[in-house]
Every structure is written in C-alpha cells, then in structure tokens.
Write an enzyme that holds these catalytic residues in place. Structure first.
Site, PDB file in Angstrom:
ATOM      1  N   GLN A 172       9.810  -7.000   4.007  1.00 44.92           N
ATOM      2  CA  GLN A 172       9.118  -8.182   3.565  1.00 44.92           C
ATOM      3  C   GLN A 172       9.618  -9.336   3.667  1.00 44.92           C
ATOM      4  OE1 GLN A 172       5.827  -8.316   3.507  1.00 44.92           O
ATOM      5  NE2 GLN A 172       4.959  -6.350   4.141  1.00 44.92           N
ATOM      6  N   ALA A 210      11.332   0.879   8.034  1.00 42.70           N
ATOM      7  CA  ALA A 210      11.702   0.811   6.749  1.00 42.70           C
ATOM      8  C   ALA A 210      11.631   2.003   5.967  1.00 42.70           C
ATOM      9  CB  ALA A 210      10.951  -0.283   5.858  1.00 42.70           C
ATOM     10  N   THR A 211      11.249   2.866   5.914  1.00 40.24           N
ATOM     11  CA  THR A 211      10.551   3.597   5.563  1.00 40.24           C
ATOM     12  C   THR A 211      11.734   4.848   5.465  1.00 40.24           C
ATOM     13  OG1 THR A 211       8.151   4.178   6.008  1.00 40.24           O
ATOM     14  CG2 THR A 211       9.431   6.660   5.543  1.00 40.24           C
ATOM     15  N   ASN A 224       5.335  -6.716  -0.960  1.00 41.76           N
ATOM     16  CA  ASN A 224       4.791  -6.814   0.176  1.00 41.76           C
ATOM     17  C   ASN A 224       2.792  -6.374  -0.477  1.00 41.76           C
ATOM     18  OD1 ASN A 224       5.054  -3.362  -0.959  1.00 41.76           O
ATOM     19  ND2 ASN A 224       3.211  -2.774  -0.149  1.00 41.76           N
ATOM     20  N   HIS A 268       8.270  -4.077  13.199  1.00 45.14           N
ATOM     21  CA  HIS A 268       7.147  -4.385  13.146  1.00 45.14           C
ATOM     22  C   HIS A 268       6.010  -5.555  11.530  1.00 45.14           C
ATOM     23  CE1 HIS A 268       4.884  -1.952  10.720  1.00 45.14           C
ATOM     24  NE2 HIS A 268       5.875  -1.206  10.173  1.00 45.14           N
ATOM     25  N   THR A 309      18.456   9.469  20.479  1.00 33.76           N
ATOM     26  CA  THR A 309      18.963   8.720  21.773  1.00 33.76           C
ATOM     27  C   THR A 309      17.887   7.221  21.210  1.00 33.76           C
ATOM     28  OG1 THR A 309      18.787  10.454  23.091  1.00 33.76           O
ATOM     29  CG2 THR A 309      17.935   7.726  23.911  1.00 33.76           C
ATOM     30  N   CYS A 350      -3.322  -0.992  -0.559  1.00 35.19           N
ATOM     31  CA  CYS A 350      -1.978  -1.483   0.529  1.00 35.19           C
ATOM     32  C   CYS A 350      -0.890  -0.905   1.177  1.00 35.19           C
ATOM     33  CB  CYS A 350      -1.486  -2.863  -0.645  1.00 35.19           C
ATOM     34  SG  CYS A 350      -2.816  -3.688  -1.345  1.00 35.19           S
TER      35      CYS A 350
HETATM   36  C1  LIG Z   1       7.891  -3.188   1.616  1.00 31.95           C
HETATM   37  C2  LIG Z   1       7.558  -2.817   2.577  1.00 31.95           C
HETATM   38  N1  LIG Z   1       8.994  -1.321   2.818  1.00 31.95           N
HETATM   39  C3  LIG Z   1       8.696  -0.046   3.149  1.00 31.95           C
HETATM   40  C4  LIG Z   1       7.275  -0.482   4.173  1.00 31.95           C
HETATM   41  C5  LIG Z   1       7.239   0.770   5.282  1.00 31.95           C
HETATM   42  O1  LIG Z   1       7.338   0.537   7.010  1.00 31.95           O
HETATM   43  P1  LIG Z   1       7.510   1.239   7.911  1.00 31.95           P
HETATM   44  O2  LIG Z   1       5.919   1.942   7.604  1.00 31.95           O
HETATM   45  O3  LIG Z   1       7.811   0.562   8.787  1.00 31.95           O
HETATM   46  O4  LIG Z   1       8.754   2.304   7.882  1.00 31.95           O
HETATM   47  C6  LIG Z   1       6.912  -1.013   4.395  1.00 31.95           C
HETATM   48  C7  LIG Z   1       5.492  -1.271   5.050  1.00 31.95           C
HETATM   49  O5  LIG Z   1       4.706  -1.567   4.694  1.00 31.95           O
HETATM   50  C8  LIG Z   1       6.603  -1.998   3.123  1.00 31.95           C
HETATM   51  O6  LIG Z   1       6.229  -2.946   3.095  1.00 31.95           O
END
Ligand SMILES: Cc1ncc(COP(=O)(O)O)c(C=O)c1O
Length: 395
Positions: free
Chosen positions: A191, A78-79, A163, A213, A254, A342
């Site tokens: 989330q 997600a980042t 989150n 994950h 890839t 957090c």
């Molecule tokens: C709301 C939200 N956005 C983005 C992320 C980032 O996810 P990742 O570390 O898997 O890239 C998280 C992870 O805690 C999250 O809770």
C-alpha cells in the site's frame, strides 16, 4: 461475447485495486502484440529485445526503490512476494534461526504464511498495535517488538502502510531494532509503493513486497526486493517455484515483458506524481470525512488522526448503528468496502479493526474508502449525496 457494459459506479476502493493508467497500458501494448519475444530466448533478436526491455525496467524499479538491480524478483503480486520472502528465509536449508515476528494487523498473505510456519514448528510472535484512542493508534508497539526480539529471530515482517486503516508504520525504527538482534526486516509495502517515497537505503529495510495494480499498473505482477538496507545484508531465499531456473533460480517461469514494462512505467509515473496525488487525495478524503460527519452522527475514525501518519487517500470509519455490508448493499453506485471484506474473500469481521481493540460488532460497522488519483471533486460530491441518502434510508 456480450458487449461490455460501461460502469457508472463511483470507484472509491483504491486500496483494493487501482485502474491501470492509460499511459501504462499503451507502453505495455507493444510488448504484447508486436515485440512478443521470450525474454529468456536470447539466441535471437526478438528474445534479446524482450530481455533488454525487462532489464531496463528492472533498473528503473531498482533505482526508484534504491536497491541494486540484481536484487529485484518479479512475481505474480504481493501475495507471492510475501510467501517467497517469509517462507523463503525461514525455510532456507542454511537458516539456523527459528523465530519469526510479525504483527496482528498484517494482510493474510503474511499472517497465513506465519501461521503455517508455526504449525511446522517455528516460533512465531504476533505483536500488537497501539489501540484506538492512543495517539499512535494502529502503529506497532515498539516496546513489544523489542521484548519479542532475541538472537533466534530470523525475520521481522511488518507492513509499511496498512491496507484498511492506512496507518504508516515506523519502519526505520523497526529496522534498527530488528538489526540490533541480527534479524532481517521484510516489509509488505503493497500500500506504500507509489503512494509514498519508499527508499530502502534511507530506511535500511532488507526486503519489500509490492503489487503493480496498487499503483496504477497491471494486475498479476508484483515484486520482491531482497537487497535493500544500508549494509546490503545477505538474504538467502529458498525458491518456491522450480523449473527453468529463471531469475537466478529464485522464481522459475517465463517473465512477461509487458507486465514488467507496465510495472516499471507505473512505478515511475506514480513516484513522479506522489506530491500531486497526495495533495488531491488528501483534500478529497478530508472532504468526504467532513461531509459524512454532517450526515451521520456520531461518526468515529478507525486508526490514527487523518493528517498524521496515515495514507492520504485512506478513510476508515465506524458507523453508529448500521453494518458496513448493509450500507454497501443500499448504495451500489459507490464502490467502497466493509470491515468484514477488506482483505479476503470470507466475511469474517476485520482482524485489523479488532486489532485496534474494537469489538466484532464494531468491526462489522466499519467501512473503508480509498481515494485515488483519478477521483474528482464532482464525483466525490455525487458519492456523498448517494451515501448520505442510502444511510438515511437504512438507519
Ligand atoms: C498490504 C497488502 N498486502 C498484500 C496484498 C496482496 O496483493 P495481491 O492480491 O496483489 O497479491 C494486498 C492486497 O490487497 C495488500 O493490500
């Protein structure tokens, strides 16, 4: 290599990550070990098999989220998805609009992208949320949003579910407002995906980010969809990675068939189990809150009421007289997280808790629990005993 020590910790931190479901890991194994072809080398059978597995998995993901198949980009999580969505839209060479709206309680993977855009000359508005004590505590203030929107707004980026405090945002109403001003809506749904039905057609959301994950899939893989919404509004994304031109030039590199198969399997399973998981996690979460209220007085909730617009497994509480970090240190057999750690690796007090109008000291006295589908009543009972005993010791 040292033999692996099996953990005895009771894991109540399912917003940070979830264990990979064994059924998911089993599905992935074959794509790691036996069918290891490169999905972009389709001149031979091994590559074609891998490409077919990736395509079938993307169809499952698209169907579940209700977007067209060719509008899902696989990322590292997600980042990356948040970066690609926000930077990708705002920095596209044909983007004329120069205004971005987000909220004060987003994940740093949104806020830091927004703040970097601000440094680079974009106008960025961070709208607030209703404060603690308000019936809609933690939800974005729609009046502020409407006031902030104008015909220069390129994008609104508001998360689906928080989150830390589990608040669900009024996402369909946000979409309606954004579209009224011709802006796109991106939602960090990390989330929410796998925990709630996320239907991009019904809610009319244009883009979402997610990480496998968080829904019992593997780490290091996520997705960005950019074809949601009833009208399938045109989304122009400037790629972050260039190279081999994979994924229609949006994300070179890839793809890992094992990860994509794992993410799709995890999403399919989590989605089909949403009702059962919600029931179990809500019951355990409510039990945890009741028991902690008996042990710690006075205990306050952060965010909205438990059975309102809030993730079923989420509990975030304010302790009367002890910092979250101290409680965690005194109770190492239970995994949970404090209001100062957090969402990032630094020890700043939580911007989410302070976004509710709480003080820095209150944020430091806040802790988050995330109950997941593999938690059991027996485990929870044991955790409550350990937590209560540790609290008594340090207060
Ligand atoms: C709301 C939200 N956005 C983005 C992320 C980032 O996810 P990742 O570390 O898997 O890239 C998280 C992870 O805690 C999250 O809770």
């Amino acid at each position: 290599m040292k033999p692996l020590q099996l953990t005895t910790v009771i894991y109540l931190d399912n917003h940070a990550t979830t264990p990979c479901d064994r059924r998911v890991a089993d599905e992935m194994m074959v794509w790691l070990v036996e069918r290891f072809g490169n999905p972009h080398s389709t001149s031979h059978e091994m590559g074609r098999q891998a490409a077919d597995a990736v395509a079938a998995s993307l169809s499952v993901i698209a169907e579940t989220l209700r977007v067209p198949d060719d509008t899902v980009v696989v990322t590292s999580g997600a980042t990356e998805s948040n970066n690609l969505a926000i930077d990708g839209i705002c920095r596209h060479p044909r983007q004329k609009r120069r205004h971005l709206i987000t909220s004060t309680i987003e994940h740093p993977a949104v806020l830091d992208v927004a703040r970097r855009l601000r440094k680079d000359g974009f106008r960025v508005t961070e709208i607030g949320v209703h404060p603690q004590g308000h019936a809609l505590a933690g939800q974005v203030d729609l009046v502020q949003l409407e006031t902030a929107l104008d015909d220069d707004t390129a994008l609104v980026s508001i998360h689906w579910a928080n989150n830390e405090i589990g608040t669900l945002q009024p996402i369909a109403a946000i979409a309606k407002l954004a579209h009224r001003f011709g802006a796109l809506l991106h939602s960090d749904a990390t989330q929410a995906v796998g925990r709630l039905p996320v239907d991009l057609h019904a809610t009319d959301v244009d883009l979402i980010s997610a990480s496998a994950h968080k829904f019992y899939g593997p780490k290091g893989v996520g997705l960005l969809t950019f074809g949601g919404g009833v009208q399938r509004r045109r989304v122009r994304l400037k790629p972050m990675l260039v190279g081999g031109g994979q994924q229609r030039n949006l994300r070179s590199g890839t793809m890992s068939p094992a990860n994509v198969v794992g993410m799709a399997t995890a999403l399919r399973l989590a989605t089909s189990e949403i009702e059962a998981t919600t029931e179990v996690t809500r019951k355990l979460r409510d039990q945890l809150f009741e028991s902690l209220c008996d042990a710690i007085d006075p205990l306050e909730l952060n965010g909205s009421e438990l059975n309102s617009d809030r993730l079923a497994g989420n509990l975030n509480i304010l302790l009367p007289d002890v910092e979250g970090e101290a409680w965690m240190a005194a109770c190492r057999d239970v995994a949970f997280s404090s209001g100062s750690a957090c969402s990032s690796v630094d020890a700043n007090a939580s911007h989410v808790i302070m976004g509710l109008g709480r003080s820095e000291s209150e944020a430091r006295r806040s802790v988050r629990f995330g109950i997941g589908k593999f938690n059991t009543a027996a485990e929870l009972e044991q955790a409550i005993g350990l937590l209560s005993e540790a609290y008594e010791r340090i207060r």
